[in-house]
Design a protein around this motif. Structure first.
Motif, PDB file in Angstrom:
ATOM      1  N   GLN A  78       0.825  -1.209   0.000  1.00 52.43           N
ATOM      2  CA  GLN A  78       0.000   0.000   0.000  1.00 52.43           C
ATOM      3  C   GLN A  78       0.863   1.264   0.000  1.00 52.43           C
ATOM      4  OE1 GLN A  78      -3.351   0.072  -0.373  1.00 52.43           O
ATOM      5  NE2 GLN A  78      -3.262  -2.140  -0.564  1.00 52.43           N
ATOM      6  N   ALA A  79       1.887   1.286   0.840  1.00 54.19           N
ATOM      7  CA  ALA A  79       2.752   2.469   0.937  1.00 54.19           C
ATOM      8  C   ALA A  79       3.534   2.690  -0.355  1.00 54.19           C
ATOM      9  CB  ALA A  79       3.702   2.318   2.119  1.00 54.19           C
ATOM     10  N   ASP A  80       4.054   1.607  -0.916  1.00 55.56           N
ATOM     11  CA  ASP A  80       4.814   1.750  -2.163  1.00 55.56           C
ATOM     12  C   ASP A  80       3.915   2.179  -3.320  1.00 55.56           C
ATOM     13  OD1 ASP A  80       7.236   1.243  -0.993  1.00 55.56           O
ATOM     14  OD2 ASP A  80       7.337  -0.846  -1.624  1.00 55.56           O
ATOM     15  N   PHE A  81       2.682   1.700  -3.339  1.00 54.69           N
ATOM     16  CA  PHE A  81       1.744   2.146  -4.374  1.00 54.69           C
ATOM     17  C   PHE A  81       1.458   3.644  -4.210  1.00 54.69           C
ATOM     18  CE2 PHE A  81      -2.642   2.907  -5.860  1.00 54.69           C
ATOM     19  CZ  PHE A  81      -2.417   2.725  -7.215  1.00 54.69           C
ATOM     20  N   PHE A  82       1.228   4.078  -2.977  1.00 61.92           N
ATOM     21  CA  PHE A  82       0.976   5.499  -2.727  1.00 61.92           C
ATOM     22  C   PHE A  82       2.170   6.335  -3.192  1.00 61.92           C
ATOM     23  CE2 PHE A  82       1.476   9.245  -0.025  1.00 61.92           C
ATOM     24  CZ  PHE A  82       0.290   9.898  -0.303  1.00 61.92           C
ATOM     25  N   HIS A  83       3.366   5.929  -2.805  1.00 61.08           N
ATOM     26  CA  HIS A  83       4.567   6.674  -3.184  1.00 61.08           C
ATOM     27  C   HIS A  83       4.737   6.694  -4.701  1.00 61.08           C
ATOM     28  CE1 HIS A  83       8.921   7.359  -3.776  1.00 61.08           C
ATOM     29  NE2 HIS A  83       8.698   8.276  -2.856  1.00 61.08           N
ATOM     30  N   THR A  84       4.496   5.569  -5.337  1.00 61.30           N
ATOM     31  CA  THR A  84       4.607   5.492  -6.794  1.00 61.30           C
ATOM     32  C   THR A  84       3.605   6.430  -7.459  1.00 61.30           C
ATOM     33  OG1 THR A  84       5.386   3.209  -6.685  1.00 61.30           O
ATOM     34  CG2 THR A  84       4.467   3.927  -8.778  1.00 61.30           C
ATOM     35  N   ALA A  85       2.377   6.447  -6.961  1.00 60.55           N
ATOM     36  CA  ALA A  85       1.337   7.296  -7.552  1.00 60.55           C
ATOM     37  C   ALA A  85       1.667   8.779  -7.387  1.00 60.55           C
ATOM     38  CB  ALA A  85      -0.011   6.977  -6.916  1.00 60.55           C
ATOM     39  N   VAL A  86       2.123   9.152  -6.218  1.00 61.28           N
ATOM     40  CA  VAL A  86       2.398  10.566  -5.946  1.00 61.28           C
ATOM     41  C   VAL A  86       3.607  11.068  -6.726  1.00 61.28           C
ATOM     42  CG1 VAL A  86       3.101  12.164  -4.111  1.00 61.28           C
ATOM     43  CG2 VAL A  86       1.268  10.543  -3.702  1.00 61.28           C
ATOM     44  N   THR A  87       4.569  10.199  -6.966  1.00 64.49           N
ATOM     45  CA  THR A  87       5.805  10.623  -7.641  1.00 64.49           C
ATOM     46  C   THR A  87       5.853  10.215  -9.117  1.00 64.49           C
ATOM     47  OG1 THR A  87       6.967   8.602  -6.958  1.00 64.49           O
ATOM     48  CG2 THR A  87       7.121  10.532  -5.490  1.00 64.49           C
ATOM     49  N   TYR A  88       4.769   9.686  -9.649  1.00 71.19           N
ATOM     50  CA  TYR A  88       4.776   9.205 -11.031  1.00 71.19           C
ATOM     51  C   TYR A  88       5.107  10.341 -12.002  1.00 71.19           C
ATOM     52  CZ  TYR A  88       3.550   6.740 -15.262  1.00 71.19           C
ATOM     53  OH  TYR A  88       3.613   6.142 -16.495  1.00 71.19           O
ATOM     54  N   PRO A  89       6.063  10.142 -12.908  1.00 70.20           N
ATOM     55  CA  PRO A  89       6.476  11.191 -13.852  1.00 70.20           C
ATOM     56  C   PRO A  89       5.551  11.262 -15.071  1.00 70.20           C
ATOM     57  CG  PRO A  89       7.871   9.261 -14.115  1.00 70.20           C
ATOM     58  CD  PRO A  89       6.922   8.958 -12.985  1.00 70.20           C
ATOM     59  N   LEU A  90       4.467  11.965 -14.948  1.00 69.52           N
ATOM     60  CA  LEU A  90       3.477  12.062 -16.030  1.00 69.52           C
ATOM     61  C   LEU A  90       4.061  12.628 -17.322  1.00 69.52           C
ATOM     62  CD1 LEU A  90       0.483  13.379 -13.940  1.00 69.52           C
ATOM     63  CD2 LEU A  90       0.598  11.182 -15.133  1.00 69.52           C
ATOM     64  N   ASP A  91       4.970  13.555 -17.211  1.00 75.95           N
ATOM     65  CA  ASP A  91       5.542  14.162 -18.411  1.00 75.95           C
ATOM     66  C   ASP A  91       6.457  13.198 -19.162  1.00 75.95           C
ATOM     67  OD1 ASP A  91       7.149  14.312 -16.136  1.00 75.95           O
ATOM     68  OD2 ASP A  91       8.266  16.056 -16.859  1.00 75.95           O
ATOM     69  N   ARG A  92       7.182  12.342 -18.459  1.00 75.87           N
ATOM     70  CA  ARG A  92       8.099  11.395 -19.111  1.00 75.87           C
ATOM     71  C   ARG A  92       7.425  10.105 -19.535  1.00 75.87           C
ATOM     72  NH1 ARG A  92      11.691  10.892 -14.660  1.00 75.87           N
ATOM     73  NH2 ARG A  92      11.568   8.699 -15.184  1.00 75.87           N
ATOM     74  N   ARG A  93       6.377   9.695 -18.844  1.00 71.54           N
ATOM     75  CA  ARG A  93       5.738   8.400 -19.124  1.00 71.54           C
ATOM     76  C   ARG A  93       4.219   8.570 -19.203  1.00 71.54           C
ATOM     77  NH1 ARG A  93       8.062   4.792 -14.490  1.00 71.54           N
ATOM     78  NH2 ARG A  93       7.254   3.065 -15.674  1.00 71.54           N
TER      79      ARG A  93
END
Length: 190
Positions: A110-125
């Motif tokens: 759950q924590a890693d999913f939250f961190h991944t979602a918050v830091t996801y690089p929308l501009d690059r990917r």
């Protein structure tokens, strides 16, 4: 970890969807983005990211909107969490055999999913965001597993005596040498 505990966690996320703050945020972004009018209910949003849904354009657009909003405030995380519930559950089940503490594993996913979602690089990917979120979460969980395995391997080999050393108070004054005190204190710290 019992299935009832996992279900209770899911029910808590569903209850959070009823919070006024989340409803207002969701309503605001629906008014700002036409694609969300096509997928206006929670069920439709959850179905949008399920495996097998080939509507990649809408899927990526909705996730881009939700992740962009999530970067500003975390109000919508319960919705995103429920949208990916099946994928996160699958990841948990795949990893549970190799982790002794299932509660810790569940919390880590759950924590890693939250961190991944918050830091996801929308501009690059900007494409296949759903797949990338799960793969990035999987990588973080796998890295944590490797670190935990190294830690357990390192400390399981220690004999029980390292924890049952004689306390300093039991030494007579003449028996205490500065080097021993330093070594004893270092053992307590590490």
């Amino acid at each position: 970890m019992r299935a009832s505990e996992v279900e209770r966690y899911r029910e808590e996320r569903e209850a959070q969807l009823q919070r006024q703050e989340l409803k207002e945020t969701l309503e605001r972004i629906k008014n700002e983005h036409a694609v969300l009018l096509k997928h206006s209910t929670v069920e439709e949003l959850v179905n949008l990211v399920q495996a097998g849904n080939k509507n990649y354009a809408d899927k990526d657009e909705v996730l881009r909107i939700l992740l962009g909003e999530l970067k500003r405030e975390t109000t919508l995380f319960p919705l995103l969490n429920l949208m990916f519930w099946k994928s996160l559950g699958r990841l948990f089940r795949q990893k549970r055999r190799s982790v002794p503490d299932l509660h810790e594993l569940f919390a880590r996913v759950q924590a890693d999913f939250f961190h991944t979602a918050v830091t996801y690089p929308l501009d690059r990917r900007p494409k296949k965001i759903d797949v990338n979120l799960i793969l990035d979460t999987r990588k973080k969980v796998a890295q944590w597993q490797r670190e935990e395995a190294k830690y357990r391997e390192r400390y399981e080999g220690l004999d029980p005596e390292h924890e049952t050393r004689t306390p300093l108070a039991d030494f007579q004054e003449s028996e205490i040498f500065p080097e021993e005190i330093e070594a004893y204190l270092l053992d307590l710290v590490y």
